[in-house]
Motif scaffolding. Sequence first.
Motif, PDB file in Angstrom:
ATOM      1  N   ASN A 171       0.862  -1.196   0.000  1.00  0.00           N
ATOM      2  CA  ASN A 171       0.000   0.000   0.000  1.00  0.00           C
ATOM      3  C   ASN A 171       0.898   1.246   0.000  1.00  0.00           C
ATOM      4  O   ASN A 171       2.106   1.146  -0.140  1.00  0.00           O
ATOM      5  CB  ASN A 171      -0.979  -0.036   1.178  1.00  0.00           C
ATOM      6  N   ARG A 172       0.283   2.400   0.220  1.00  0.00           N
ATOM      7  CA  ARG A 172       1.036   3.643   0.039  1.00  0.00           C
ATOM      8  C   ARG A 172       1.786   4.109   1.272  1.00  0.00           C
ATOM      9  O   ARG A 172       2.588   5.034   1.194  1.00  0.00           O
ATOM     10  CB  ARG A 172       0.049   4.764  -0.341  1.00  0.00           C
ATOM     11  N   THR A 173       1.515   3.476   2.426  1.00  0.00           N
ATOM     12  CA  THR A 173       2.040   3.988   3.691  1.00  0.00           C
ATOM     13  C   THR A 173       3.561   3.888   3.792  1.00  0.00           C
ATOM     14  O   THR A 173       4.095   2.838   4.132  1.00  0.00           O
ATOM     15  CB  THR A 173       1.417   3.217   4.879  1.00  0.00           C
ATOM     16  N   HIS A 174       4.230   4.980   3.527  1.00  0.00           N
ATOM     17  CA  HIS A 174       5.692   4.952   3.637  1.00  0.00           C
ATOM     18  C   HIS A 174       6.122   4.656   5.064  1.00  0.00           C
ATOM     19  O   HIS A 174       5.466   5.049   6.018  1.00  0.00           O
ATOM     20  CB  HIS A 174       6.286   6.294   3.189  1.00  0.00           C
ATOM     21  N   SER A 175       7.222   3.939   5.191  1.00  0.00           N
ATOM     22  CA  SER A 175       7.885   3.548   6.437  1.00  0.00           C
ATOM     23  C   SER A 175       7.144   2.472   7.229  1.00  0.00           C
ATOM     24  O   SER A 175       7.683   1.936   8.194  1.00  0.00           O
ATOM     25  CB  SER A 175       8.192   4.752   7.347  1.00  0.00           C
ATOM     26  N   ASN A 176       5.939   2.160   6.838  1.00  0.00           N
ATOM     27  CA  ASN A 176       5.244   1.070   7.522  1.00  0.00           C
ATOM     28  C   ASN A 176       4.237   0.443   6.570  1.00  0.00           C
ATOM     29  O   ASN A 176       3.086   0.234   6.903  1.00  0.00           O
ATOM     30  CB  ASN A 176       4.547   1.628   8.761  1.00  0.00           C
ATOM     31  N   ALA A 177       4.719   0.146   5.367  1.00  0.00           N
ATOM     32  CA  ALA A 177       3.811  -0.302   4.306  1.00  0.00           C
ATOM     33  C   ALA A 177       3.363  -1.747   4.534  1.00  0.00           C
ATOM     34  O   ALA A 177       4.067  -2.531   5.163  1.00  0.00           O
ATOM     35  CB  ALA A 177       4.506  -0.177   2.964  1.00  0.00           C
ATOM     36  N   LEU A 228       8.706  -1.842   4.980  1.00  0.00           N
ATOM     37  CA  LEU A 228       7.653  -2.555   5.716  1.00  0.00           C
ATOM     38  C   LEU A 228       7.682  -2.314   7.213  1.00  0.00           C
ATOM     39  O   LEU A 228       6.961  -2.980   7.944  1.00  0.00           O
ATOM     40  CB  LEU A 228       7.777  -4.062   5.464  1.00  0.00           C
ATOM     41  N   GLY A 229       8.518  -1.378   7.679  1.00  0.00           N
ATOM     42  CA  GLY A 229       8.654  -1.172   9.121  1.00  0.00           C
ATOM     43  C   GLY A 229       9.868  -1.914   9.623  1.00  0.00           C
ATOM     44  O   GLY A 229      10.287  -2.911   9.022  1.00  0.00           O
ATOM     45  N   ARG A 230      10.449  -1.427  10.741  1.00  0.00           N
ATOM     46  CA  ARG A 230      11.661  -2.044  11.269  1.00  0.00           C
ATOM     47  C   ARG A 230      11.429  -3.528  11.502  1.00  0.00           C
ATOM     48  O   ARG A 230      10.370  -3.929  11.942  1.00  0.00           O
ATOM     49  CB  ARG A 230      12.102  -1.359  12.572  1.00  0.00           C
ATOM     50  N   LYS A 253      11.531  -8.783  19.575  1.00  0.00           N
ATOM     51  CA  LYS A 253      11.816  -8.457  18.175  1.00  0.00           C
ATOM     52  C   LYS A 253      12.402  -9.617  17.376  1.00  0.00           C
ATOM     53  O   LYS A 253      12.817  -9.425  16.234  1.00  0.00           O
ATOM     54  CB  LYS A 253      12.712  -7.230  18.098  1.00  0.00           C
ATOM     55  N   VAL A 254      12.390 -10.803  17.960  1.00  0.00           N
ATOM     56  CA  VAL A 254      12.921 -11.957  17.234  1.00  0.00           C
ATOM     57  C   VAL A 254      12.144 -12.212  15.942  1.00  0.00           C
ATOM     58  O   VAL A 254      12.699 -12.698  14.955  1.00  0.00           O
ATOM     59  CB  VAL A 254      12.997 -13.201  18.157  1.00  0.00           C
ATOM     60  N   LEU A 255      10.870 -11.863  15.916  1.00  0.00           N
ATOM     61  CA  LEU A 255      10.078 -11.911  14.671  1.00  0.00           C
ATOM     62  C   LEU A 255       9.257 -10.634  14.541  1.00  0.00           C
ATOM     63  O   LEU A 255       8.712 -10.134  15.533  1.00  0.00           O
ATOM     64  CB  LEU A 255       9.126 -13.109  14.673  1.00  0.00           C
ATOM     65  N   HIS A 256       9.146 -10.145  13.328  1.00  0.00           N
ATOM     66  CA  HIS A 256       8.283  -8.990  13.052  1.00  0.00           C
ATOM     67  C   HIS A 256       6.839  -9.453  13.229  1.00  0.00           C
ATOM     68  O   HIS A 256       6.464 -10.508  12.710  1.00  0.00           O
ATOM     69  CB  HIS A 256       8.523  -8.558  11.605  1.00  0.00           C
ATOM     70  N   ASN A 257       6.027  -8.683  13.954  1.00  0.00           N
ATOM     71  CA  ASN A 257       4.682  -9.197  14.247  1.00  0.00           C
ATOM     72  C   ASN A 257       3.870  -9.504  12.989  1.00  0.00           C
ATOM     73  O   ASN A 257       3.155 -10.487  12.921  1.00  0.00           O
ATOM     74  CB  ASN A 257       3.920  -8.262  15.210  1.00  0.00           C
ATOM     75  N   ARG A 258       4.036  -8.681  11.952  1.00  0.00           N
ATOM     76  CA  ARG A 258       3.216  -8.938  10.762  1.00  0.00           C
ATOM     77  C   ARG A 258       3.620 -10.220  10.039  1.00  0.00           C
ATOM     78  O   ARG A 258       2.823 -10.818   9.335  1.00  0.00           O
ATOM     79  CB  ARG A 258       3.254  -7.728   9.840  1.00  0.00           C
TER      80      ARG A 258
END
Length: 410
Positions: free
Chosen positions: A110-116, A153-155, A214-219
């Motif tokens: 999608n369009r959301t920069h820094s957390n797409a 996609l976010g940190r 932070k061992v896995l990205h939640n998404r």
Amino acid sequence: MRREPNLLIVQKFGGSSVANVERVFNVAKRIIETYKQGNDVVVVLSAQGDTTDELIAKAHEIDLHPSRREMDMLISTGEQISVALMAMAIQKLGYPAVSLNAFQVGMYTNRTHSNARLKKIHTERIEAELDRKNIVLVTGFQGINRFEDITTLGRSGSDTTAVALAAALKADKCEIYTDVDGVYTADPRVVKNARKLKEISYDEMLELASLGAKVLHNRSVEIAKKYNVELVVRSSLTNAEGTVVKEVCNMEKMLVSGVAGDKNVARISVIGVEDTPGKAFELFSLLAKHKISVDIILQSIGRDGTKDISFTVARDDLHDALKLINENKERLTAKDVVYSDKIAKVSIVGAGMATNPGVAAMMFEAMYNAGININMISTSEVKISVLIDEKYTEDAMNAIHEQFRLAIER
Ligand code: ADP
Ligand code: ASP
Ligand code: MG
């Protein structure tokens, strides 16, 4: 078309696993091992070591709040370095490899920069490269939006790239290689007594990841659950058996499966808001409209016709949130806005707590014994979170982990 009976394996290596030349070659050899067994191999890589942080620091030398579009353009480059270097290393060792970025793959967000959010992944190019017998190296973290601008996609988003690719390619396996040998009951770097879990359910892993593990990205866990991708989290440096993340696990007896800490938290208090219907709606719809996620919310009891509303946001969103609220102070009828970014959230997660009263009390007892004051509390059926002074995060995690040690032992 896939060649039977090969397996299609997606492997993801994190930043520390490819931090220097020696590690790049070490990972290249692991990838080649999998390839030599006759498998099709797609590899997702993160930026080397602290590259992403360094790129962010470079941007901040120019502007502390740069445009999100340009920030994505900048910080997505770390992953491109990694895949190119890895392709060179694999080729140097005598095997065929090709690196691809999000644009070349067709990794649409999608369009959301820094957390797409990923929307659609094209698989044709990757499949064509696999048919050419190439090991395919794909940039993690990167995406493109429908305007063909680069997004991120976010940190920690490379995990999500890997799982989403595994789902899109209908891979047989998705292996997440990192610098610890599995998912532990708490961050093993913070809690010495943390123990490795053999397996963990998607739901519990999702909570732990969302609450700061932070061992896995939640998404990535969200996508794994949705598409039923079984994940293995394991070490890129040893052959230790990792942790399997899957739908159901044999953990009914577990009251609490893990403790997580999160310092990416800031608290905002909107003071002296008129105690009339619609104020919370106005405040939170304003933030939502600007894509600012709110976590814990606490509203005081009305007194003298006014009330205070406190809530938490990610620290990266603090600046934007404060700006928005201050710009709309009159409409929100706020007398004052105060904030703190020196706080942290510590949480426990466990499917068993819904049916066991007293878990919250045990957690608060641990905090009391450690002399740590609780700022805010939030509970659900599977987790309890407390907001505390940031400097006590590690102490709180250890105290709580110790308190539940018996429950955590398996
Ligand atoms: P990568 O670069 O491979 O993506 P990360 O640094 O993003 O690695 O994630 C791995 C780190 O996650 C570990 O080094 C560890 O300190 C941390 N961590 C936090 N919570 C946990 C947990 N419950 N189990 C294992 N590791 C954890
Ligand atoms: N390089 C990105 C980060 O540091 C993405 C990742 O590592 O997964 O957040
Ligand atoms: Mg990571």
